[in-house]
Design an enzyme around this catalytic site. Structure first.
Site, PDB file in Angstrom:
ATOM      1  N   TYR A 277       0.845  -1.208   0.000  1.00 29.23           N
ATOM      2  CA  TYR A 277       0.000   0.000   0.000  1.00 29.23           C
ATOM      3  C   TYR A 277       0.876   1.253   0.000  1.00 29.23           C
ATOM      4  O   TYR A 277       0.811   2.086   0.892  1.00 29.23           O
ATOM      5  CB  TYR A 277      -0.947  -0.019   1.199  1.00 29.23           C
ATOM      6  CG  TYR A 277      -2.158   0.850   1.005  1.00 29.23           C
ATOM      7  CD1 TYR A 277      -3.110   0.547   0.036  1.00 29.23           C
ATOM      8  CD2 TYR A 277      -2.344   1.990   1.762  1.00 29.23           C
ATOM      9  CE1 TYR A 277      -4.212   1.349  -0.151  1.00 29.23           C
ATOM     10  CE2 TYR A 277      -3.446   2.803   1.583  1.00 29.23           C
ATOM     11  CZ  TYR A 277      -4.376   2.474   0.617  1.00 29.23           C
ATOM     12  OH  TYR A 277      -5.465   3.281   0.431  1.00 29.23           O
TER      13      TYR A 277
ATOM     14  N   GLU B  16      -5.252   0.723  -5.055  1.00 25.96           N
ATOM     15  CA  GLU B  16      -6.399   1.644  -5.028  1.00 25.96           C
ATOM     16  C   GLU B  16      -7.212   1.543  -6.316  1.00 25.96           C
ATOM     17  O   GLU B  16      -8.446   1.537  -6.291  1.00 25.96           O
ATOM     18  CB  GLU B  16      -5.907   3.084  -4.836  1.00 25.96           C
ATOM     19  CG  GLU B  16      -5.803   3.500  -3.393  1.00 25.96           C
ATOM     20  CD  GLU B  16      -7.143   3.352  -2.688  1.00 25.96           C
ATOM     21  OE1 GLU B  16      -8.148   3.863  -3.204  1.00 25.96           O
ATOM     22  OE2 GLU B  16      -7.190   2.713  -1.634  1.00 25.96           O
TER      23      GLU B  16
ATOM     24  N   HIS C  88      -4.108   7.557  -3.649  1.00 22.46           N
ATOM     25  CA  HIS C  88      -5.451   7.950  -4.099  1.00 22.46           C
ATOM     26  C   HIS C  88      -5.396   8.979  -5.224  1.00 22.46           C
ATOM     27  O   HIS C  88      -6.430   9.419  -5.714  1.00 22.46           O
ATOM     28  CB  HIS C  88      -6.269   8.521  -2.935  1.00 22.46           C
ATOM     29  CG  HIS C  88      -6.593   7.509  -1.887  1.00 22.46           C
ATOM     30  ND1 HIS C  88      -5.784   7.278  -0.804  1.00 22.46           N
ATOM     31  CD2 HIS C  88      -7.625   6.639  -1.776  1.00 22.46           C
ATOM     32  CE1 HIS C  88      -6.307   6.325  -0.054  1.00 22.46           C
ATOM     33  NE2 HIS C  88      -7.419   5.919  -0.624  1.00 22.46           N
TER      34      HIS C  88
END
Lengths: 100, 377
Positions: free
Chosen positions: B187, B196, B274
């Site tokens: 991540y 994501e 993101h």
């Protein structure tokens, strides 16, 4: 004493930053923040409380600077501890409304 | 990991606090770490207990949903308010979490033959009403967690509705669970942005599957319905046009790039996971449009095969491009319409199949200059 609050990550990935000088706050609010810092034993916390990244949760960096010391702590929703949480809640309410 | 933390709990907390105050500097630091670890374990213990006992009993039993109410606290999972087969309750957040996780399970099972997140009937736990004013949702490694948005602010100041309101957000969170059991992408950085993006891809497919929409009919938005009418924006992200989902005086502008030339290098948000997810998101969108029909049928199958059979935890965008291209060839044939659609999808975002990764170029340049040593340490 100056407290900075930086929130990043989250589903949206939007930053939320805020800082406040305790000297500029009404006495009762400054006392509250001082009490919350003591309750969290802030200056004795490790620099990084996050042991693993958790998808989409918020990450927080809290920095406290005084005339004699400065300390920065990184924490997330899932690594938050009960003594630290009230401080983060207080700072979040100030950050989201932009009120010092 | 938890076992290691539990060891810290052998010393009673009062003793640790004593050491933290009176011990040598090294003892104080050690005791402080132990106190914190114990506090973290206490807040996590309920989740672990709730998850470990019934897990074996329900495996291979099909869809097993449990929805909990955290009652605006941080204690997970909270109180059980609806379980599999129980009728709807009066709380819309509970029903949305229940129905959304059901549709997500159905898509994975009916289309890809996957029995829950672990392909072994893992039960689906969701907690709603997490904290107060929590404008977020996350997958904590074991369950979904949803906040209520800005429910505690006066209506004119609210920016976010409850996070269960968008079914693609629910599909997104559950897909983090699928990824965890499959490629287990790190991540952080490009693997994180890929992680994501895969959640956005299957989150959007869950919504399209529920609405029975073709690629051409779908809105390709992520989180449509999450913003209140106070926000100038349609959703949190757009796979069709990254960077255009919102432009608001308070929230700012959607920062997502849709092409490698606009890749954002940042240390925040685990390296912009993101933000840069917009690049592979758009590649999937273009691929789906080029193939046509229901996106979950072919483009979704290519991505699913890549996620579960090909990607590793360090895979970057270039790897994803090359491996989706390979998967499309295996599924639909070399030089098939589908394989060419994948190639065109990645080309649209500036990634050429078989090309060199950015890191590869960088390392190669350093090597040519005799500076490879800079990469170590």
């Amino acid at each position: 004493m100056r407290i900075s609050y930086e929130r990043s990550g989250g589903f949206m990935g939007r930053k939320l930053n805020f800082s406040v000088d305790l000297e500029e706050l009404p006495n009762d609010q400054a006392e509250t923040l001082n009490r919350l810092l003591q309750q969290a034993d802030f200056f004795n916390l490790p620099k990084d409380l996050i042991s693993r990244p958790v998808p989409d949760e918020f990450n927080y960096i809290i920095t406290v600077e005084t005339a004699t010391q400065s300390h920065r702590v990184r924490v997330s929703d899932s690594s938050m501890t009960d003594p630290l949480r009230p401080l983060l809640d207080d700072l979040f309410q100030r950050a989201r409304t932009g009120k010092g | 990991m938890f076992t290691q933390r539990m060891v810290y709990c052998i010393l009673p907390p009062y003793l640790l606090r004593e050491i933290a105050q009176r011990g040598s500097p090294a003892q104080r630091a050690s005791a402080q770490r132990a106190i914190i670890a114990a506090e973290q374990v206490r807040s996590q213990r309920r989740t672990i207990q709730a998850n470990s006992a019934p897990m074996e009993a329900v495996s291979a039993a099909g869809k097993q949903r449990y929805v909990y109410d955290a009652k605006q606290s941080s204690v997970l999972p909270g109180i059980l308010v609806r379980k599999e087969g129980a009728p709807a309750v009066s709380d819309p957040a509970v029903n949305e979490a229940y129905d959304g996780s059901g549709t997500t399970y159905d898509l994975y099972y009916a289309i890809y033959g996957r029995n829950s997140l672990d392909n072994n009937g893992l039960k689906l736990d969701s907690s709603v009403h997490y904290q107060k004013g929590y404008d977020n949702a996350f997958w904590d490694g074991q369950q979904m967690v949803y906040g209520d948005g800005d429910e505690d602010l006066p209506a004119p100041e609210r920016l976010f509705n409850r996070f269960t309101i968008a079914i693609d957000v629910i599909g997104h969170e559950l897909t983090h669970g699928v990824t965890q059991f499959a490629a287990n992408l790190d991540y952080s950085g490009q693997p994180g942005a890929l992680n994501e993006s895969i959640s956005d891809v299957f989150g959007s497919l869950v919504k399209q599957y529920q609405l029975k929409q073709t690629a051409g009919q779908a809105d390709w938005l992520i989180g449509q319905g999450l913003f209140t009418s106070n926000v100038k924006g349609v959703a949190l992200r757009s796979m069709k046009a990254p960077g255009t989902a919102y432009d608001d005086p308070v929230l700012g502008k959607d920062p997502q790039p849709g092409n490698m030339k606009d890749y954002v290098n940042t240390v925040e948000d685990n390296g912009g996971v993101h933000i840069n997810s917009g690049i592979p998101n758009h590649a999937f969108y273009v691929t789906s449009i080029n193939i046509g029909g229901y996106a979950w049928d072919k483009a979704g199958l290519i991505w699913y095969k890549t996620l579960t059979e090909k990607l590793g935890n360090q895979s970057n965008f270039q790897n994803a491009a090359d491996l989706t291209y390979a998967a499309a060839g295996e599924l639909f044939g070399t030089n098939s319409l589908e394989q060419n659609a994948v190639k065109a999808g990645w080309a649209e975002v500036g990634i050429i199949i078989g090309g060199q990764t950015q890191e590869g170029c960088f390392k190669a340049t350093l090597r040519k200059l005799g500076l490879s040593g800079l990469l170590k340490g």
